[in-house]
Motif scaffolding. Structure first.
Motif, mmCIF file in Angstrom:
data_model
loop_
_atom_site.group_PDB
_atom_site.id
_atom_site.type_symbol
_atom_site.label_atom_id
_atom_site.label_comp_id
_atom_site.label_asym_id
_atom_site.label_seq_id
_atom_site.Cartn_x
_atom_site.Cartn_y
_atom_site.Cartn_z
ATOM 1 N N ASN A 100 1.767 9.911 -5.182
ATOM 2 C CA ASN A 100 2.569 10.163 -3.830
ATOM 3 C C ASN A 100 1.902 11.336 -2.955
ATOM 4 N N GLU A 101 1.008 11.809 -3.321
ATOM 5 C CA GLU A 101 0.356 12.785 -2.429
ATOM 6 C C GLU A 101 -1.170 12.361 -2.272
ATOM 7 N N LYS A 102 -1.278 11.741 -1.077
ATOM 8 C CA LYS A 102 -2.486 11.023 -0.621
ATOM 9 C C LYS A 102 -3.774 12.091 -0.791
ATOM 10 N N SER A 103 -3.516 13.392 -0.210
ATOM 11 C CA SER A 103 -4.443 14.340 -0.102
ATOM 12 C C SER A 103 -4.841 14.828 -1.645
ATOM 13 N N LYS A 104 -3.894 14.632 -2.431
ATOM 14 C CA LYS A 104 -4.503 15.057 -3.805
ATOM 15 C C LYS A 104 -5.144 13.948 -4.547
ATOM 16 N N PHE A 105 -4.990 12.799 -4.243
ATOM 17 C CA PHE A 105 -5.427 11.647 -4.754
ATOM 18 C C PHE A 105 -6.511 10.887 -4.094
ATOM 19 N N LEU A 159 0.895 -1.190 0.106
ATOM 20 C CA LEU A 159 -0.090 -0.085 -0.046
ATOM 21 C C LEU A 159 1.036 1.340 -0.025
ATOM 22 N N THR A 160 1.646 1.249 0.900
ATOM 23 C CA THR A 160 2.479 2.680 1.268
ATOM 24 C C THR A 160 3.666 2.552 0.140
ATOM 25 N N ASN A 161 4.286 1.558 -0.162
ATOM 26 C CA ASN A 161 5.556 1.544 -0.879
ATOM 27 C C ASN A 161 5.065 1.588 -2.389
ATOM 28 N N GLU A 162 3.906 1.051 -2.644
ATOM 29 C CA GLU A 162 3.718 0.827 -4.276
ATOM 30 C C GLU A 162 2.770 2.043 -4.555
ATOM 31 N N HIS A 174 -1.149 1.866 8.691
ATOM 32 C CA HIS A 174 -0.155 2.390 7.477
ATOM 33 C C HIS A 174 0.091 3.614 7.392
ATOM 34 N N THR A 175 1.254 3.993 6.905
ATOM 35 C CA THR A 175 1.736 5.365 6.752
ATOM 36 C C THR A 175 1.502 5.780 5.461
ATOM 37 N N TYR A 176 1.772 7.104 5.247
ATOM 38 C CA TYR A 176 2.000 7.799 3.958
ATOM 39 C C TYR A 176 2.854 8.681 3.942
ATOM 40 N N PRO A 177 3.373 9.148 2.744
ATOM 41 C CA PRO A 177 4.538 9.900 2.562
ATOM 42 C C PRO A 177 3.904 11.350 3.184
ATOM 43 N N LYS A 178 4.957 12.153 3.646
ATOM 44 C CA LYS A 178 4.660 13.436 4.329
ATOM 45 C C LYS A 178 4.703 14.411 3.140
ATOM 46 N N GLU A 179 3.585 15.017 3.305
ATOM 47 C CA GLU A 179 3.241 15.975 2.093
ATOM 48 C C GLU A 179 3.691 17.760 2.625
ATOM 49 N N ALA A 180 4.028 18.245 1.581
ATOM 50 C CA ALA A 180 4.389 19.802 1.676
ATOM 51 C C ALA A 180 2.810 20.321 1.736
ATOM 52 N N LYS A 181 2.710 21.063 2.796
ATOM 53 C CA LYS A 181 1.422 21.797 2.932
ATOM 54 C C LYS A 181 1.291 23.247 2.012
#
Lengths: 344, 127
Positions: free
Chosen positions: B97-102, B88-91, B120-127
């Protein structure tokens, strides 16, 4: 006979949108025109019928009660079952509308030791009726996610509670049962199960089967098919939910527009059956939605002892009282030796 | 002498209409908002056909999880024959790569809150 008719009718209702969308590409008809027409028929039809009922006069109380009326102070009254005030009536109506109290009193007659008749309590109908209606309500509320943007908090809370077990619907998969995503919404399954049981009740119990007409079979079958198509769409033949919501949101904004992306035929079958249910509603026994509020034996204060209810269109009756009669014939009566109440 | 309960019933019908038309009077006149899904720019295909991903990605994720956690198999062969690491996270979030935009765009739109991110974690996003 009436059962076969209903089954054929529902099957046709499944085939119409199936053919209409896959063969004739009538997506605009089934996605926009039919739903609008159905909801309009529903709203106008239900309002019209209830307003028509409101023209019925209610000059008298109809005290079919199930408890002791208010009487002498040392007799215990049963306020809820024999309400003598407005709050008590509201209480009785609440129990009736929200908990189906009358159905709770359902009894079953059976023969006991030969010819002895015995009445036993029978709560199954009440139980499944209650399950059916409440799961239907939850399903309706969950569907609000298609008609609101942003989805209100309380709709999400209902959905959250409804998927409480955080498990999927067990489906046959490549290796045994597959319990997957999306999360199982209990209400949908309970709705289908309860509707199926209400249906089987009509099939299995001979007396109930005998009195069942097309108007009983058809809505049950329709609702069962609606639940089935919904469940299939959620768990098996998945549809593109985002595109569906684009369509439904354009409908509620009164700016109908078919989304560019295709939507599965399952969706069109589902929405056509639902539309038919809405349009059929005002013409059917389903009007008990409005009718239950207007049950005269439930919603009237039983105050016939305290208050005289006079029917206003009673014709005026000419009275000739005994006192007047005696005045007319007093002398003759005394002469004939008939006792009079007032001597001359 | 009151013989008709008309006023009460009319009020009842109005309440019925108000409740039933609730979505209407909240949405009326507004332009229905659309989710703004940002697709990966430098890639052309997903791990399965787009059509399938749109409607059934949760089932695919479930398959992936079962495969990894139960069978220890982490290799997914896509419809085009490419190999992916079932994660989930790695693929998924490597490309998206931006969960909040997808993911969140669609999920907020239809009001689903996947509980996967509890663990599960998700990559840090620039706000």
């Amino acid at each position: 006979m009436s059962f076969i008719f209903s089954l054929v009718a529902v099957t046709v209702l499944v085939l119409v949108p199936l053919v209409g969308v896959t063969v004739a590409d009538l997506r605009w008809l089934f996605g926009v025109v039919v739903p609008y027409a159905a909801v309009a028929t529903f709203l106008i039809g239900v309002s019209y019928r209830v307003l028509k009922w409101s023209n019925s006069p209610v000059p008298f109380r109809i005290p079919t009660t199930c408890g002791q009326a208010k009487g002498l102070p040392w007799i215990k009254t049963n306020k809820l079952d024999n309400p003598c005030s407005l709050p008590a009536v509201i209480g009785r109506m609440f129990l009736e509308v929200f908990l189906f109290r009358s159905l709770f009193r359902n009894t079953r007659m059976e023969y006991h030791q030969g010819p002895k008749v015995r009445y036993g309590s029978s709560k199954w109908l009440w139980l499944f009726g209650l399950l059916f209606h409440y799961s239907f309500l939850v399903v309706l509320i969950r569907h609000l996610r298609f008609f609101t943007e942003p989805v209100p908090m309380w709709v999400q809370i209902v959905e959250h509670i409804d998927t409480f077990f955080e498990m999927g619907l067990p489906l046959p998969g490549p290796d045994g049962l597959y319990v997957g995503l999306p999360l199982l919404a209990q209400s949908g399954v309970i709705l289908l199960a309860a509707a199926t049981l209400l249906f089987l009740r009509r099939v299995v119990i001979a007396q109930v089967r005998y009195i069942s007409i097309a108007g009983d079979w058809f809505p049950l079958l329709l609702i069962i098919f609606i639940a089935k198509t919904g469940i299939i769409m959620r768990y098996v033949l998945k549809v593109d939910v985002v595109t569906v919501k684009k369509l439904t949101m354009s409908l509620v904004a009164l700016k109908p527009e078919l989304p560019a992306d295709p939507i599965s035929f399952m969706f069109y079958i589902h929405i056509f059956l639902v539309s038919f249910l809405f349009a059929y509603f005002p013409f059917s026994k389903l009007m008990h939605l409005g009718g239950v509020w207007l049950s005269p034996t439930r919603n009237l204060v039983n105050n016939s002892r305290e208050k005289r209810h006079i029917n206003p269109w009673n014709p005026e009756v000419k009275f000739h009282t005994y006192a007047e009669y005696e005045d007319d014939f007093r002398e003759q009566m005394i002469e004939a030796g008939i006792p009079v109440e007032k001597e001359a | 002498m009151k013989i008709y309960d008309k006023p009460v019933i009319v009020i009842g019908v109005l309440i019925f209409l108000a409740i039933f038309a609730f979505p209407l009077w909240t949405a009326l006149g507004t332009t229905p908002p659309q989710p703004k899904v940002e697709l990966p720019k430098d890639m052309k295909e997903c791990v399965a056909p787009t059509e399938y991903m749109k409607s059934s990605h949760m089932q695919l994720l479930n398959e992936w999880r079962d495969s990894v956690v139960r069978d220890g198999n982490r290799v997914w062969v896509s419809h085009t024959g490419k190999q992916y690491n079932m994660s989930l996270t790695n693929e998924c979030l490597r490309c998206h790569n931006e969960k909040s935009k997808f993911c969140d765009q669609c999920h907020n739109y239809v009001g689903v809150v996947p509980f996967c991110w509890d663990c599960h974690t998700y990559p840090k996003e620039a706000k």
